[in-house]
Write a protein that holds these residues in place. Structure first.
Motif, PDB file in Angstrom:
ATOM      1  N   ALA A 287       6.925  91.017  56.154  1.00 64.07           N
ATOM      2  CA  ALA A 287       7.955  90.343  55.363  1.00 64.07           C
ATOM      3  C   ALA A 287       7.294  89.362  54.397  1.00 64.07           C
ATOM      4  CB  ALA A 287       8.926  89.614  56.291  1.00 64.07           C
ATOM      5  N   GLU A 288       8.068  88.989  53.389  1.00 63.46           N
ATOM      6  CA  GLU A 288       7.688  87.933  52.442  1.00 63.46           C
ATOM      7  C   GLU A 288       7.084  86.746  53.209  1.00 63.46           C
ATOM      8  OE1 GLU A 288       8.491  88.792  49.337  1.00 63.46           O
ATOM      9  OE2 GLU A 288       7.649  86.979  48.420  1.00 63.46           O
ATOM     10  N   GLY A 289       5.895  86.341  52.824  1.00 60.12           N
ATOM     11  CA  GLY A 289       5.307  85.147  53.434  1.00 60.12           C
ATOM     12  C   GLY A 289       4.471  85.437  54.667  1.00 60.12           C
ATOM     13  N   PHE A 290       4.422  86.681  55.085  1.00 59.61           N
ATOM     14  CA  PHE A 290       3.591  87.046  56.234  1.00 59.61           C
ATOM     15  C   PHE A 290       2.463  87.970  55.765  1.00 59.61           C
ATOM     16  CE2 PHE A 290       7.501  85.720  58.149  1.00 59.61           C
ATOM     17  CZ  PHE A 290       7.154  85.175  59.371  1.00 59.61           C
ATOM     18  N   GLU A 291       1.310  87.797  56.370  1.00 60.38           N
ATOM     19  CA  GLU A 291       0.168  88.619  55.966  1.00 60.38           C
ATOM     20  C   GLU A 291       0.200  89.971  56.672  1.00 60.38           C
ATOM     21  OE1 GLU A 291      -4.376  87.628  56.332  1.00 60.38           O
ATOM     22  OE2 GLU A 291      -3.206  85.903  55.634  1.00 60.38           O
ATOM     23  N   ARG A 292       0.626  89.929  57.938  1.00 60.75           N
ATOM     24  CA  ARG A 292       0.731  91.163  58.713  1.00 60.75           C
ATOM     25  C   ARG A 292       1.657  90.926  59.889  1.00 60.75           C
ATOM     26  NH1 ARG A 292      -4.073  91.135  62.952  1.00 60.75           N
ATOM     27  NH2 ARG A 292      -4.685  88.962  62.804  1.00 60.75           N
ATOM     28  N   VAL A 293       2.059  91.993  60.535  1.00 62.50           N
ATOM     29  CA  VAL A 293       2.908  91.884  61.721  1.00 62.50           C
ATOM     30  C   VAL A 293       1.994  91.773  62.941  1.00 62.50           C
ATOM     31  CG1 VAL A 293       4.639  93.053  63.124  1.00 62.50           C
ATOM     32  CG2 VAL A 293       4.767  93.160  60.619  1.00 62.50           C
ATOM     33  N   LEU A 294       2.182  90.697  63.668  1.00 53.97           N
ATOM     34  CA  LEU A 294       1.300  90.429  64.809  1.00 53.97           C
ATOM     35  C   LEU A 294       1.929  90.900  66.113  1.00 53.97           C
ATOM     36  CD1 LEU A 294       0.291  86.786  63.845  1.00 53.97           C
ATOM     37  CD2 LEU A 294      -1.251  88.762  63.893  1.00 53.97           C
ATOM     38  N   ILE A 295       1.102  91.363  67.032  1.00 51.62           N
ATOM     39  CA  ILE A 295       1.531  91.643  68.392  1.00 51.62           C
ATOM     40  C   ILE A 295       1.144  90.425  69.230  1.00 51.62           C
ATOM     41  CG2 ILE A 295       1.313  93.229  70.353  1.00 51.62           C
ATOM     42  CD1 ILE A 295       2.333  94.630  67.868  1.00 51.62           C
ATOM     43  N   PRO A 296       2.092  89.886  70.012  1.00 50.63           N
ATOM     44  CA  PRO A 296       1.773  88.703  70.818  1.00 50.63           C
ATOM     45  C   PRO A 296       0.488  88.915  71.617  1.00 50.63           C
ATOM     46  CG  PRO A 296       4.102  89.231  71.001  1.00 50.63           C
ATOM     47  CD  PRO A 296       3.477  90.329  70.189  1.00 50.63           C
ATOM     48  N   GLY A 297      -0.314  87.894  71.675  1.00 50.45           N
ATOM     49  CA  GLY A 297      -1.543  87.950  72.473  1.00 50.45           C
ATOM     50  C   GLY A 297      -2.748  88.486  71.726  1.00 50.45           C
ATOM     51  N   GLU A 298      -2.506  89.212  70.639  1.00 50.50           N
ATOM     52  CA  GLU A 298      -3.643  89.866  69.991  1.00 50.50           C
ATOM     53  C   GLU A 298      -4.462  88.934  69.104  1.00 50.50           C
ATOM     54  OE1 GLU A 298      -2.268  94.500  70.236  1.00 50.50           O
ATOM     55  OE2 GLU A 298      -2.469  93.608  68.247  1.00 50.50           O
ATOM     56  N   ARG A 299      -3.780  87.945  68.506  1.00 48.33           N
ATOM     57  CA  ARG A 299      -4.542  86.987  67.699  1.00 48.33           C
ATOM     58  C   ARG A 299      -5.509  86.212  68.600  1.00 48.33           C
ATOM     59  NH1 ARG A 299      -1.177  83.363  63.633  1.00 48.33           N
ATOM     60  NH2 ARG A 299      -0.189  82.971  65.629  1.00 48.33           N
ATOM     61  N   GLY A 300      -5.027  85.841  69.788  1.00 46.87           N
ATOM     62  CA  GLY A 300      -5.889  85.146  70.750  1.00 46.87           C
ATOM     63  C   GLY A 300      -7.056  86.013  71.192  1.00 46.87           C
TER      64      GLY A 300
ATOM     65  N   VAL B 142      16.571  94.825  66.237  1.00 46.90           N
ATOM     66  CA  VAL B 142      15.910  93.538  65.985  1.00 46.90           C
ATOM     67  C   VAL B 142      14.549  93.798  65.338  1.00 46.90           C
ATOM     68  CG1 VAL B 142      14.924  91.496  67.101  1.00 46.90           C
ATOM     69  CG2 VAL B 142      17.118  92.439  67.909  1.00 46.90           C
ATOM     70  N   HIS B 143      14.229  92.991  64.324  1.00 46.51           N
ATOM     71  CA  HIS B 143      12.926  93.169  63.670  1.00 46.51           C
ATOM     72  C   HIS B 143      11.857  92.314  64.340  1.00 46.51           C
ATOM     73  CE1 HIS B 143      12.998  89.274  61.545  1.00 46.51           C
ATOM     74  NE2 HIS B 143      14.248  89.507  61.220  1.00 46.51           N
ATOM     75  N   PRO B 144      10.640  92.848  64.418  1.00 42.36           N
ATOM     76  CA  PRO B 144       9.531  92.007  64.876  1.00 42.36           C
ATOM     77  C   PRO B 144       9.399  90.802  63.944  1.00 42.36           C
ATOM     78  CG  PRO B 144       8.868  94.323  64.796  1.00 42.36           C
ATOM     79  CD  PRO B 144      10.203  94.225  64.107  1.00 42.36           C
ATOM     80  N   TRP B 145       8.948  89.694  64.464  1.00 45.42           N
ATOM     81  CA  TRP B 145       8.772  88.488  63.652  1.00 45.42           C
ATOM     82  C   TRP B 145       7.772  88.775  62.540  1.00 45.42           C
ATOM     83  CZ3 TRP B 145      11.562  84.689  62.498  1.00 45.42           C
ATOM     84  CH2 TRP B 145      11.047  83.482  62.015  1.00 45.42           C
ATOM     85  N   GLY B 146       8.209  88.548  61.325  1.00 43.91           N
ATOM     86  CA  GLY B 146       7.321  88.804  60.193  1.00 43.91           C
ATOM     87  C   GLY B 146       7.379  90.229  59.676  1.00 43.91           C
ATOM     88  N   ALA B 147       8.295  91.048  60.200  1.00 39.71           N
ATOM     89  CA  ALA B 147       8.430  92.430  59.717  1.00 39.71           C
ATOM     90  C   ALA B 147       9.755  92.595  58.978  1.00 39.71           C
ATOM     91  CB  ALA B 147       8.325  93.414  60.867  1.00 39.71           C
ATOM     92  N   ARG B 148       9.956  93.775  58.390  1.00 37.76           N
ATOM     93  CA  ARG B 148      11.123  94.001  57.537  1.00 37.76           C
ATOM     94  C   ARG B 148      12.084  95.013  58.120  1.00 37.76           C
ATOM     95  NH1 ARG B 148       9.195  92.357  52.238  1.00 37.76           N
ATOM     96  NH2 ARG B 148      10.917  93.452  51.280  1.00 37.76           N
ATOM     97  N   ARG B 149      11.814  95.490  59.322  1.00 34.62           N
ATOM     98  CA  ARG B 149      12.533  96.641  59.826  1.00 34.62           C
ATOM     99  C   ARG B 149      12.829  96.468  61.315  1.00 34.62           C
ATOM    100  NH1 ARG B 149      10.247 102.745  60.344  1.00 34.62           N
ATOM    101  NH2 ARG B 149      12.297 103.671  60.176  1.00 34.62           N
ATOM    102  N   ALA B 150      13.973  96.973  61.759  1.00 31.50           N
ATOM    103  CA  ALA B 150      14.317  96.880  63.186  1.00 31.50           C
ATOM    104  C   ALA B 150      13.458  97.838  63.993  1.00 31.50           C
ATOM    105  CB  ALA B 150      15.788  97.209  63.380  1.00 31.50           C
ATOM    106  N   MET B 151      12.823  97.330  65.047  1.00 34.21           N
ATOM    107  CA  MET B 151      11.950  98.169  65.882  1.00 34.21           C
ATOM    108  C   MET B 151      12.115  97.848  67.364  1.00 34.21           C
ATOM    109  SD  MET B 151       9.905 100.382  64.309  1.00 34.21           S
ATOM    110  CE  MET B 151       8.339 100.532  65.207  1.00 34.21           C
ATOM    111  N   ILE B 152      12.958  96.856  67.687  1.00 39.61           N
ATOM    112  CA  ILE B 152      13.072  96.354  69.053  1.00 39.61           C
ATOM    113  C   ILE B 152      14.554  96.273  69.410  1.00 39.61           C
ATOM    114  CG2 ILE B 152      12.548  94.390  70.578  1.00 39.61           C
ATOM    115  CD1 ILE B 152      10.333  93.614  68.620  1.00 39.61           C
ATOM    116  N   GLY B 153      14.885  96.564  70.649  1.00 43.30           N
ATOM    117  CA  GLY B 153      16.265  96.446  71.092  1.00 43.30           C
ATOM    118  C   GLY B 153      16.735  94.998  71.107  1.00 43.30           C
ATOM    119  N   THR B 154      18.016  94.805  71.308  1.00 37.15           N
ATOM    120  CA  THR B 154      18.521  93.437  71.454  1.00 37.15           C
ATOM    121  C   THR B 154      18.228  92.927  72.864  1.00 37.15           C
ATOM    122  OG1 THR B 154      20.668  94.385  72.017  1.00 37.15           O
ATOM    123  CG2 THR B 154      20.369  93.661  69.763  1.00 37.15           C
TER     124      THR B 154
END
Lengths: 333, 333
Positions: A287-300, B142-154
């Motif tokens: 999305a606008e303002g984000f560099e990439r979509v992160l998976i939790p835990g992976e940046r760490g 629901v979209h992943p944080w920082g993404a543009r598209r729904a990929m996750i359930g509610t």
């Protein structure tokens, strides 16, 4: 700083405090892993307090916790004031072995010290093929949604799931919108905090970090995060027989017996390949303002890979303290 | 409308669709409880689709699910396309009985239909003295944080904990910031949605409810809520062997076999009196703009108490549909 150097000084400081070598290794690996992942609030900074707590008799460096199986899949652990990660790992080993037979097992721990970064524990379980949940309560720092006063712990939750081909998925988050460490950090820098993070001691919204130190942190995600944090508070308190709300002490001080609770649930379930789905998430257009979509835990984890090679940045004050505790000559970090 | 009248017409509609009486009663009580608690999105509105799904052969009104104990505490359930609450209740009864002996037991359910409001299940378990967790996945909205598209359930989570003296604590929340039902409701009224709720079909932030219907809902609580929602998606998918992400179908349509998963964890732990702590929360001075401090689940329970006496408000269209399905003379609601 080289990891080995930090480890050596840390181990020496713990040895000097009377911690048996295997327990010292467990404690220091937990702290180093936080440094490696870029979570210094749960890293070597904590070593001083751990050693003070041993000196004050509220942490017993030799204890591993007394195990009592209330039922076949339910392990109650009296932590005997042991070091958090020592007690937690012994409990985890016991329920992991049990879960291989029963499919699911739970450990409810009371009377143990701060267990640090929950992700460390569940990731280890997922490496062994288990799905795992870790919960822990803490001092009341978070206000109920719509209230003016802290009554709930920052109550983190960590979940890890084996993914088949790839590394396990692991998420680890507190249920406060921000940590008290982050607020202290802002206060130390004289920086304001964003509106919505915290209340002051009178229960009024504030952007003054210094005022927020004596106030209350907001739950993350408003009413929903409040509901989750409170549910975890009640669940852990109930299962572990721990203190609740403002009665919780012992993870932020050096002289009171720690009365929070920890709960681990380990599941030996079927294994499915989730790595393709996670790869799809990673590849999503940001999305606008984000560099990439992160998976939790992976940046760490990326941070850890880098720091395993490059070493860890340790604050001067923390390093000086460690050396003093270890009784070694001062060496610049 | 009187509860009994809605129940009678609902039961007749289900009987006409070939649902055995005990299964029809389970299904209708779930829907009525949602109406009683003030959650009409999970109430009688759903009856039409349930009956369509039976007609289309993707819901089997007679099935209760095939139980297979993978391990002593791990029940795998093939839902056999059964009605969600019928399959779920049969699984819960089995693991509750097991947990009395083992302390903890889990049911992982696949191939079952929509189970509705999760709180209904965990509250029943807590009434019987268990601490319980319920999880369920859904279509990707629901979209992943920082993404543009729904990929996750509610991906809702419900947790209930017995409190000793008082009624059980129960929280039940989806991990999207808002439900798709709420967005449809705004669109129907021509009202804008708050900024931050949703993206449009192109992945851009929107306050146009109609545009959001084809887009994606934000996770609640930003990155933290995203991490939680994704963890639940992976955990349920993995344990239940269910579909993941955009492959999930069958809770929002009338003709596709439902392939989401449900997970229940039931714990037979020690019981502590938490009612004093909850009373303290309730008595807290409310913040600016709040009338009082609420305990999750209690507003719904108050609503239920009131509506048990006063009856439930059922939308005209829903009531007409029910009567048509039941083949009864039209009676104004």
């Amino acid at each position: 700083m080289a990891l080995d150097e930090a480890r050596a000084v840390g181990l020496r400081a713990l040895a000097k405090a009377g911690v048996p070598d295997d327990h010292a290794r467990t404690q220091i690996e937990l702290l180093l892993d936080a440094e490696l992942r870029g979570v210094p609030s749960h890293g070597l900074l904590r070593l001083g307090r751990i050693i003070e707590r041993i000196g004050n008799g509220v942490a017993d460096p030799a204890a591993r916790g007394a195990h009592s199986w209330r039922a076949e899949g339910f392990l109650a652990v009296d932590g005997q004031r042991g070091l958090g990660p020592v007690v937690a790992n012994a409990a985890l080993d016991a329920i992991a072995e049990r879960a291989r037979r029963t499919g699911i097992a739970l450990a409810a721990i009371s009377n143990s010290n701060h267990i640090g970064m929950l992700g460390w524990y569940v990731e280890r379980m997922a490496d062994e093929g288990f799905t795992a949940i870790a919960l822990s309560t803490s001092e009341a720092l978070v206000h109920p949604w719509g209230a003016r006063r802290a009554m709930i712990g920052t109550n983190p939750i960590a979940i890890a799931v084996p993914t088949g081909e790839g590394e396990p998925f692991m998420m680890d988050t507190a249920t406060g919108i921000v940590s008290m460490g982050e607020i202290h950090d802002h206060a130390n820098r004289g920086a304001p905090i964003p509106s919505g993070w915290a209340l002051d001691a009178e229960g009024n919204p504030t952007t003054d970090a210094a005022a927020a130190k004596d106030g209350a942190i907001a739950p993350f995600g408003g009413a929903k995060g409040y509901a989750l944090g409170l549910a975890l508070e009640l669940m852990v308190t109930s299962l572990a027989g721990a203190a609740v709300g403002r009665d919780v002490v012992g993870t932020l001080d050096s002289d009171r017996a720690c009365n929070k609770g920890d709960v681990f649930i380990v599941m030996d379930g079927p294994r499915h390949d989730l790595s393709r789905y996670l790869a799809e998430l990673r590849a999503l257009e940001p999305a606008e303002g984000f560099e990439r979509v992160l998976i939790p835990g992976e940046r760490g984890r990326e941070c850890r890979r880098r720091r395993l090679v490059e070493g860890i940045p340790v604050a001067e004050a923390v390093w000086n303290r460690m050396q003093a505790l270890a009784g070694v000559e001062h060496v610049a970090g």
